[in-house]
Enzyme design. Sequence first.
Site, PDB file in Angstrom:
ATOM      1  N   HIS A 177      11.438   6.637  10.578  1.00 17.46           N
ATOM      2  CA  HIS A 177      12.849   6.586  10.229  1.00 17.46           C
ATOM      3  C   HIS A 177      13.053   6.509   8.713  1.00 17.46           C
ATOM      4  CE1 HIS A 177      13.921   5.871  14.499  1.00 17.46           C
ATOM      5  NE2 HIS A 177      12.738   5.274  14.516  1.00 17.46           N
ATOM      6  N   GLU A 190      -8.013   2.652  -6.723  1.00 18.34           N
ATOM      7  CA  GLU A 190      -8.798   2.153  -7.840  1.00 18.34           C
ATOM      8  C   GLU A 190     -10.130   2.878  -7.972  1.00 18.34           C
ATOM      9  OE1 GLU A 190      -8.706  -2.221  -9.697  1.00 18.34           O
ATOM     10  OE2 GLU A 190      -9.784  -2.115  -7.796  1.00 18.34           O
ATOM     11  N   LYS A 222      -5.597  -5.493 -18.763  1.00 16.61           N
ATOM     12  CA  LYS A 222      -5.982  -6.894 -18.949  1.00 16.61           C
ATOM     13  C   LYS A 222      -6.121  -7.218 -20.439  1.00 16.61           C
ATOM     14  CE  LYS A 222      -8.498  -7.266 -14.551  1.00 16.61           C
ATOM     15  NZ  LYS A 222      -9.824  -7.471 -13.922  1.00 16.61           N
TER      16      LYS A 222
END
Length: 412
Positions: free
Chosen positions: A288, A262, A403
Amino acid sequence: MPTFTNHFNTKTLDPFTLEKGYEALLYEMQSGNIGYYDLPKSSVALVEEITPLRLEIEKYYDTIAVVGIGGSSLGIKAIDRLLRPKTPNAKKIVYFENSDPVSILHEMNRIDKTRTLFIIISKSGGTVETLSIFKRLIITFDLVLDHSQQILIISDEGSILSQFADEYHLRRFVIPANVGGRFSVLSSVGIVPLTLAGFDTLSVLHGAQDFLERFLARKEEHVIQKASYYVTHSARMPMNVLFAYSDMFEEFGKWVVQLWGESLGKRNRCGERVGLTPISLIGSVDQHSFLQLIIEGPLNKTVTFMHIKHSDVELLIPKLSLKYLEKSDFVNGISFNHLINAQCQATMQSVLQSGASVDEIEWDKLDEASIGEMILYYELLTSLSGALLEINTYDQPGVELGKQILAGYFQK
């Protein structure tokens, strides 16, 4: 105290770039515009202020419900996860973050309403996930609002959430206006719930302050070198992998991902898209899975290996040889901590041999002071990288756009 080692070539770094980064941070600190630099010292008074409250709630509550998302929860979860093994008597902390109904219902089912302190955290005061979950909790648990001793608010001064708290005479704590959410873990955001839960937050703050003072005294030059290396090589290596060898680092890695992503994914002064992409892995599990890509995939990633030298838990691999399974007998009798550290070192050597750029963070042991140091380390590294990228490290216009679009969906 953690030990930091940059295994990449620092001799090629431009001294001017190193000074530019340091001077930029010095200016930020002295300007007072960026407040997280002050938190290790200023939050000491906050711990002292809430100590009587901690003693009071110990009589009534054994669980703390943290209602917040992003910067209002990730740092708390990181410290909680790291310190929980050595602080077994700390109060249980339940987290309400996402607007996923399955998770919300699951967490509500873990709560005894009469024994739970609800802490609502939102810097802006208007975070839709947080306020929506808060409403659900009020209805589900039939929470009394006016003069409630069971609800505590943490938000910016003057925010709508703070106004709500004052209207209903609720306890509230202020987030400094010049402290961004993702840099706020050492403010009231993290210090209040963690202190009330019973963690030693004073030692966390002291560790952070010690690291900041060493940085200012130019005794932690590796941070500036690392930021400079990352930024000057960002076109070729735009991704950084944090490969941390302990399950306890999982939440810390998520905090780093938010802090890094961010803050550093922005448009620079010329309008160009820049950034450094964070990737959080856990060793030895991700040996892995993701390791193959690091070793033989594109050399477009820097890799940070993190491990704990000394563990408080001494668990041995039994000296047990099983028919057909003798292949693994070479580790019989050693401790699991020895094994995971050896796996870290072996993997780091293989990554170095592949040609990738590597640095290493070794914790001598996991304690409060080391956690404080590591928080400041990553915050300073982020700020240095942002300054050298010539961006505004502390805004998030991309997030705000989402938003606005979300609000539009429900206003049609």
